[in-house]
Design an enzyme around this catalytic site. Structure first.
Site, PDB file in Angstrom:
ATOM      1  N   SER A 155     -23.873   4.861 -72.767  1.00  0.00           N
ATOM      2  CA  SER A 155     -24.429   3.856 -72.526  1.00  0.00           C
ATOM      3  C   SER A 155     -24.954   3.201 -73.827  1.00  0.00           C
ATOM      4  O   SER A 155     -25.943   1.917 -73.519  1.00  0.00           O
ATOM      5  CB  SER A 155     -25.663   4.323 -71.707  1.00  0.00           C
ATOM      6  OG  SER A 155     -26.442   5.615 -72.569  1.00  0.00           O
TER       7      SER A 155
ATOM      8  N   GLU B 195     -25.096  11.492 -61.115  1.00  0.00           N
ATOM      9  CA  GLU B 195     -25.641  10.137 -61.252  1.00  0.00           C
ATOM     10  C   GLU B 195     -25.380   9.294 -59.905  1.00  0.00           C
ATOM     11  O   GLU B 195     -24.340   9.423 -59.459  1.00  0.00           O
ATOM     12  CB  GLU B 195     -24.971   9.354 -62.488  1.00  0.00           C
ATOM     13  CG  GLU B 195     -25.405   7.893 -62.778  1.00  0.00           C
ATOM     14  CD  GLU B 195     -24.939   7.424 -63.895  1.00  0.00           C
ATOM     15  OE1 GLU B 195     -24.525   7.939 -64.827  1.00  0.00           O
ATOM     16  OE2 GLU B 195     -25.323   5.881 -64.036  1.00  0.00           O
TER      17      GLU B 195
ATOM     18  N   GLU C   4     -16.628  12.451 -67.897  1.00  0.00           N
ATOM     19  CA  GLU C   4     -16.934  12.046 -66.418  1.00  0.00           C
ATOM     20  C   GLU C   4     -15.546  12.462 -65.725  1.00  0.00           C
ATOM     21  O   GLU C   4     -14.430  12.583 -66.095  1.00  0.00           O
ATOM     22  CB  GLU C   4     -16.816  10.609 -66.545  1.00  0.00           C
ATOM     23  CG  GLU C   4     -18.266  10.104 -67.323  1.00  0.00           C
ATOM     24  CD  GLU C   4     -18.481   8.715 -66.974  1.00  0.00           C
ATOM     25  OE1 GLU C   4     -17.692   8.190 -66.437  1.00  0.00           O
ATOM     26  OE2 GLU C   4     -19.353   8.066 -67.789  1.00  0.00           O
TER      27      GLU C   4
ATOM     28  N   ASP D 165     -21.475  12.450 -75.849  1.00  0.00           N
ATOM     29  CA  ASP D 165     -20.764  11.906 -74.721  1.00  0.00           C
ATOM     30  C   ASP D 165     -19.242  11.223 -75.052  1.00  0.00           C
ATOM     31  O   ASP D 165     -19.152  10.461 -76.109  1.00  0.00           O
ATOM     32  CB  ASP D 165     -21.529  10.481 -74.029  1.00  0.00           C
ATOM     33  CG  ASP D 165     -21.214  10.461 -72.635  1.00  0.00           C
ATOM     34  OD1 ASP D 165     -20.596  11.325 -71.918  1.00  0.00           O
ATOM     35  OD2 ASP D 165     -21.820   9.398 -72.051  1.00  0.00           O
TER      36      ASP D 165
HETATM   37  O1  KIV Z   1     -24.203   7.424 -70.935  1.00  0.00           O
HETATM   38  C1  KIV Z   1     -25.306   7.832 -70.431  1.00  0.00           C
HETATM   39  O2  KIV Z   1     -26.400   7.535 -70.985  1.00  0.00           O
HETATM   40  C2  KIV Z   1     -25.029   8.747 -69.345  1.00  0.00           C
HETATM   41  C3  KIV Z   1     -26.398   9.180 -68.921  1.00  0.00           C
HETATM   42  C4  KIV Z   1     -26.899   8.066 -68.000  1.00  0.00           C
HETATM   43  C5  KIV Z   1     -26.253  10.395 -67.972  1.00  0.00           C
HETATM   44  O3  KIV Z   1     -24.095   9.207 -69.177  1.00  0.00           O
END
Ligand code: KIV
Length: 279
Positions: free
Chosen positions: A48, A185, A118, A86
């Protein structure tokens, strides 16, 4: 008093005891320091990053190098919180080898405790390969922003029996593959509650109701440091955009009017030295 480092067994223990886990995203050193000071259990450097820090329209363009850069800054600001990195789009989908290498970089170069990716059952073998390499994994199902185009937009997932069952089966396959955590989510609260009860892994919700083992929110949504509309699933606790805007406006006005800097912001010099300057 310093908290002790949060570990994966601690997170399982919190689930077991019904103590809710707080997760917050962060993208830089001050954000990490603030999260740590607030007592957040887990910090996620989410992709994000693309939306809230880089001004992009989604997460797809975010690169490994950008993630590593921000992860390193966040790592420096944390003492006890557990750090998840992530994996960005196309850093883990092409091959198992690439998934292991990129996950490994997040641990080796950026000091992450776990990586997140994901996808449902189709990602189980990739999760297994990463876990077998000694790297803990957090899965992410439901609304998976890296596949937003395939999903047809930012929509709640798993509302009918077939799609809900697919999410249940996906969660079980990911657990079987070795994932310790899973993010839900934008899925119905009752579905998140049912899966949370059915699995041993730790469930973290965002737009998934109150019955997950923990909750995650995006730093900029919590603090209102964003120009985007606060999503329905988020709660804005402060309007930092307005507060910061007013403070910056005051700074600009004071510079223009000569109110800043004042004598207290300057550094003194012996006038005799000034007098000897050849000007
Ligand atoms: O990228 C992100 O911030 C996320 C969260 C919203 C779980 O994947």
């Amino acid at each position: 008093m310093d908290r002790k480092q949060v570990t994966i067994p601690d997170l399982y223990q919190m689930k077991k005891e019904g103590r809710k886990i707080s997760v917050l995203t962060a993208y830089d050193y001050p954000g990490a320091v603030l999260a740590e000071a607030a007592g957040v259990d887990v910090v996620l450097v989410g992709d994000s990053l693309g939306n809230v820090v880089m001004g992009l329209n989604g997460t797809v363009p975010v690169t490994m190098e950008e993630m590593i850069h921000h992860l390193k800054a966040v790592r420096r600001g944390l003492r006890s919180a557990f750090l998840i990195g992530d994996l960005p789009f196309l850093s883990y989908q092409v091959s198992r080898e690439q998934a292991i290498l990129n996950s490994g970089r997040m641990l080796k170069e950026a000091g992450c405790d776990m990586v997140k990716l994901e996808g449902g059952a189709e990602m189980a073998e990739t999760v297994r390969a990463i876990v077998d390499a000694g790297i803990p994994v957090c899965a992410h199902i439901g609304l998976t922003p890296q596949s937003v185009s395939k999903l047809g937009g930012y929509k709640v997932q798993g509302k009918d029996l077939a799609t809900a069952q697919k999410l249940v089966d996906g969660a079980k396959a990911l657990q079987q593959a070795g994932a310790d955590l899973i993010v839900f989510e934008c899925i119905p609260s009752a579905l998140a509650q049912a899966i949370t009860k059915a699995v041993e892994m730790v469930t973290i919700g965002i737009g998934a109701g109150p019955d997950c083992d923990g909750q995650v929110l995006v730093f900029h949504d919590v603090l209102g440091l964003t120009t985007r509309k606060t999503p329905k699933m988020a709660k804005q606790y402060l309007n930092l955009m307005d507060l910061a805007g007013a403070a910056l406006g005051q700074y600009v006005s004071e510079v223009r009017a000569g109110g800043f800097p004042g004598p207290e912001h300057g550094f003194a010099m012996d006038p005799a030295v000034v007098a000897q300057l050849k000007l």
